[in-house]
Design a protein around this motif. Structure first.
Motif, PDB file in Angstrom:
ATOM      1  N   VAL A   8       0.858  -1.189   0.000  1.00 20.86           N
ATOM      2  CA  VAL A   8       0.000   0.000   0.000  1.00 20.86           C
ATOM      3  C   VAL A   8       0.893   1.237   0.000  1.00 20.86           C
ATOM      4  CG1 VAL A   8      -1.814   1.280   1.206  1.00 20.86           C
ATOM      5  CG2 VAL A   8      -1.800  -1.236   1.279  1.00 20.86           C
ATOM      6  N   LEU A   9       0.693   2.079  -0.991  1.00 25.11           N
ATOM      7  CA  LEU A   9       1.420   3.343  -1.083  1.00 25.11           C
ATOM      8  C   LEU A   9       0.477   4.464  -0.650  1.00 25.11           C
ATOM      9  CD1 LEU A   9       3.734   5.236  -1.971  1.00 25.11           C
ATOM     10  CD2 LEU A   9       2.793   5.124  -4.296  1.00 25.11           C
ATOM     11  N   VAL A  10       0.886   5.222   0.354  1.00 27.25           N
ATOM     12  CA  VAL A  10       0.092   6.357   0.826  1.00 27.25           C
ATOM     13  C   VAL A  10       0.862   7.631   0.487  1.00 27.25           C
ATOM     14  CG1 VAL A  10      -1.009   7.475   2.793  1.00 27.25           C
ATOM     15  CG2 VAL A  10      -0.857   4.965   2.702  1.00 27.25           C
ATOM     16  N   VAL A  11       0.310   8.435  -0.410  1.00 27.38           N
ATOM     17  CA  VAL A  11       0.974   9.660  -0.842  1.00 27.38           C
ATOM     18  C   VAL A  11       0.314  10.836  -0.135  1.00 27.38           C
ATOM     19  CG1 VAL A  11       1.624  11.096  -2.807  1.00 27.38           C
ATOM     20  CG2 VAL A  11       1.497   8.612  -3.071  1.00 27.38           C
ATOM     21  N   GLY A  12       1.067  11.454   0.755  1.00 29.00           N
ATOM     22  CA  GLY A  12       0.538  12.549   1.568  1.00 29.00           C
ATOM     23  C   GLY A  12       0.529  12.156   3.025  1.00 29.00           C
ATOM     24  N   GLY A  13       1.284  12.891   3.851  1.00 27.64           N
ATOM     25  CA  GLY A  13       1.428  12.528   5.267  1.00 27.64           C
ATOM     26  C   GLY A  13       0.580  13.355   6.199  1.00 27.64           C
ATOM     27  N   GLY A  14      -0.573  13.846   5.726  1.00 25.40           N
ATOM     28  CA  GLY A  14      -1.503  14.541   6.604  1.00 25.40           C
ATOM     29  C   GLY A  14      -2.215  13.572   7.527  1.00 25.40           C
ATOM     30  N   THR A  37       6.589  17.687   2.705  1.00 29.33           N
ATOM     31  CA  THR A  37       7.382  18.520   3.611  1.00 29.33           C
ATOM     32  C   THR A  37       8.209  17.612   4.523  1.00 29.33           C
ATOM     33  OG1 THR A  37       5.771  18.626   5.428  1.00 29.33           O
ATOM     34  CG2 THR A  37       5.457  20.161   3.583  1.00 29.33           C
ATOM     35  N   ASP A  38       8.806  18.215   5.556  1.00 30.27           N
ATOM     36  CA  ASP A  38       9.583  17.410   6.508  1.00 30.27           C
ATOM     37  C   ASP A  38       8.803  17.085   7.765  1.00 30.27           C
ATOM     38  OD1 ASP A  38       9.562  20.027   7.378  1.00 30.27           O
ATOM     39  OD2 ASP A  38      11.624  20.020   8.114  1.00 30.27           O
ATOM     40  N   TRP A  39       7.517  17.454   7.833  1.00 30.82           N
ATOM     41  CA  TRP A  39       6.645  17.130   8.964  1.00 30.82           C
ATOM     42  C   TRP A  39       5.452  16.336   8.472  1.00 30.82           C
ATOM     43  CZ3 TRP A  39       5.442  21.954  12.550  1.00 30.82           C
ATOM     44  CH2 TRP A  39       6.562  22.213  13.361  1.00 30.82           C
ATOM     45  N   ILE A  40       5.025  15.346   9.242  1.00 30.05           N
ATOM     46  CA  ILE A  40       3.745  14.715   9.000  1.00 30.05           C
ATOM     47  C   ILE A  40       2.676  15.453   9.805  1.00 30.05           C
ATOM     48  CG2 ILE A  40       4.693  12.454   8.420  1.00 30.05           C
ATOM     49  CD1 ILE A  40       4.109  11.552  11.291  1.00 30.05           C
ATOM     50  N   GLY A  41       1.412  15.261   9.415  1.00 29.91           N
ATOM     51  CA  GLY A  41       0.328  15.861  10.191  1.00 29.91           C
ATOM     52  C   GLY A  41      -0.549  16.826   9.423  1.00 29.91           C
ATOM     53  N   GLY A  42      -0.106  17.308   8.261  1.00 29.86           N
ATOM     54  CA  GLY A  42      -0.970  18.089   7.391  1.00 29.86           C
ATOM     55  C   GLY A  42      -1.566  19.320   8.050  1.00 29.86           C
TER      56      GLY A  42
END
Length: 536
Positions: A8-14, A37-42
């Motif tokens: 499973v590929l998840v694009v976007g770390g929000g 970016t360098d942070w997850i969490g959106g």
């Protein structure tokens, strides 16, 4: 170009992306989670927006996973910060005592807690996190996504193949890159039958304002005035036809009744705000919660209507135009700060608060603005089922009580249809749209693209309209959507079915809903809440 593969590929770390990755990894599948970016969490971290939630969030109305995030944030403060006795004893401790949420907190604390949630799966190599990776191409074979190519900060490209791909990007980027059927902007009433949809033609470029947030502290008697922004003269004089005076002004529009409201930065000495105290609305650190010896002061997050940028859209336009609008949004935010520091009327009859100081450390940037703009609206899939105002709007459903009950429910949410001013397309910018709603469900059909079999949305890109996106775009709902997307991808890998086959048969749908319920996904509102309008 490097090549890689995963289940499973998840694009976007929000929030939706993290929830999707956790859900798939929990079921034993290998996940690659990427983030530009360098942070997850959106929206909670890189965009700097404390969680917008419903009134019942402390008792029910979110998934177990989202509650673990909220509990983890409070626990982080209890472990690491010198709380007062009263704050430490408060089971509903609110770090910033902000009014917008019951848990206003620093973005970097949310990053730390999200990293903790991922940690055991990263140690087991079930989740691999690639930050500073931006999608640039999507591979297709008929009705299936075969791969996504991502470019890192050094310019190198990796192509990742996966059985299932989850689009958790902030703007629904994979929909455009993969030529997946989607819509943007505002539909017409003729298309959707919604009472508050546009008369006449649809406007794909009529999109909600973006806002570039920033964090501030106030140090009276000190001088922290920034350099005069390049576009300050423009923003000082600019006035939309629906806005009360220039945009750099304490006045704004009350979205509920479109009347003018006078605001103030701080409450007066009696503790009563002059119209409305903005400072504590999204305050993320409240000095009163911490021991004096810690030296912690108030920090507020500026995401007020005064920095809403509505002069142009950021999707459906050429990259050069998008970047121009994003830079203009940055200029607006810096101009509003400069105005507050130098010209804003103060409670004592003076002008300006020069002691307002940017806190770039709070947002992990060098200039003090958030890492990314706050995005309220993205591309949306053309879905097997589209949620409209007629399914959730209180007035639209009269004389019925309660939102539409969906047989294929995969979660719940509650918020008003809350649209900030929008770009308007050919018609020009238009004002707030704010509509009462009933607490609602999330239908599985809104997560299923009409054609592509193995791509799932996990953010603001589900099957909603321009209007209903306004109540499905909030933090706990995005997490719920992402958790369902990750669970659905894993369940399809377990069974060999594709998502639409699960929805199409009652027995398969019921089995999937039992999986969600066992994982702590609430599928329906309690009877006593379902018939309450969302005023909050």
């Amino acid at each position: 170009m490097r090549e890689d593969r995963c289940d499973v590929l998840v694009v976007g770390g929000g929030l939706g992306g993290v929830a999707a990755a956790l859900a798939a990894a929990r079921r034993g599948y290998g996940v690659v989670l990427t983030e530009a970016t360098d942070w997850i969490g959106g929206q909670l971290t890189t965009q700097g927006v404390p969680p917008d939630e419903h009134p019942w969030i402390e008792e029910f109305g979110c998934t177990r996973g989202y509650r673990a995030l909220r509990d983890g944030i409070r626990a982080y403060y209890r472990r690491n910060y010198p709380l007062t006795a009263a704050a430490a004893a408060d089971p509903r401790f609110n770090p910033g005592n902000g009014r917008v949420s019951r848990i206003c907190h620093e973005p970097r604390v949310a990053v730390a807690v999200l990293e903790e949630m991922l940690a055991p799966y990263r140690a087991a190599r079930r989740i691999r996190l690639l930050t500073r990776h931006e999608p640039v191409a999507v591979g297709r074979d008929g009705d299936r996504i075969t791969s996504v190519s991502l470019r890192d900060a050094a310019g190198e490209v990796v192509e990742i193949a996966a059985a299932y791909t989850v689009d958790a990007t902030e703007l629904g980027d994979l929909l455009e890159l993969g030529a997946v059927e989607h819509v943007t902007g505002a539909e017409s009433a003729a298309e959707t039958g919604e009472p508050h949809a546009l008369d006449g033609e649809a406007e794909p470029l009529d999109q909600q304002a973006v806002s570039w947030c920033f964090a501030l502290e106030h140090r009276p008697g000190e001088e922290h005035v920034i350099d005069r922004p390049r576009d300050y003269a423009f923003w000082r004089d600019h006035q939309a036809d629906f806005w009360p005076g220039p945009q750099l002004n304490w006045a704004e529009i009350n979205p509920w009744d479109l009347t003018e409201h006078r605001r103030a930065l701080f409450e007066d000495s009696s503790g009563r705000p002059d119209g409305f105290g903005l400072w504590d609305f999204r305050r993320i650190l409240a000095r009163a919660n911490f021991a004096e010896s810690a030296g912690l002061g108030d920090v507020t997050l500026v995401n007020w209507a005064h920095i809403d940028y509505w002069l142009g859209p950021v999707v459906g336009v050429q990259p050069e135009e998008r970047e121009r609008h994003l830079e203009s949004a940055r200029q607006l935010s810096r101009s509003f700060l400069y105005w507050m520091q130098t010209e804003a009327p103060t409670a004592d009859g003076g002008a300006g608060y020069p002691g307002l100081r940017l806190r770039p450390d709070v947002l992990g940037t060098s200039d003090g603005l958030a890492k990314a703009p706050y995005v309220r609206e993205s591309r949306r899939i053309q879905a097997e089922f589209t949620v409209t105002e007629n399914h959730v709007g209180a007035r639209a459903r009269e004389p019925l009580v309660g939102a539409e009950v969906f047989a294929d429910t995969v979660g719940i949410g509650s918020y008003r249809i809350d649209l900030h001013p929008s770009t308007g397309g050919k018609r020009g910018p238009r004002t707030f749209v704010d509509i009462e709603t009933w607490p609602f469900q999330i239908p599985l059909g809104a997560l299923l693209p009409v054609r592509v079999d193995n791509l799932l949305p996990a953010a603001k890109n589900i099957g909603t309209t321009h209007l209903t996106n306004g109540c499905y775009r909030l933090h706990p709902i995005e997490w719920n959507i992402g958790e369902v997307a990750g669970t659905l991808a894993a369940h399809c890998l377990d069974t060999g079915l594709i998502p639409r086959q699960i929805r199409a048969r009652a027995d398969r749908l019921a089995e999937f809903q039992r999986l969600l319920a066992a994982d702590g996904v609430e599928l329906a509102w309690p009877r006593e809440v379902r018939g309450l309008k969302q005023y909050y």
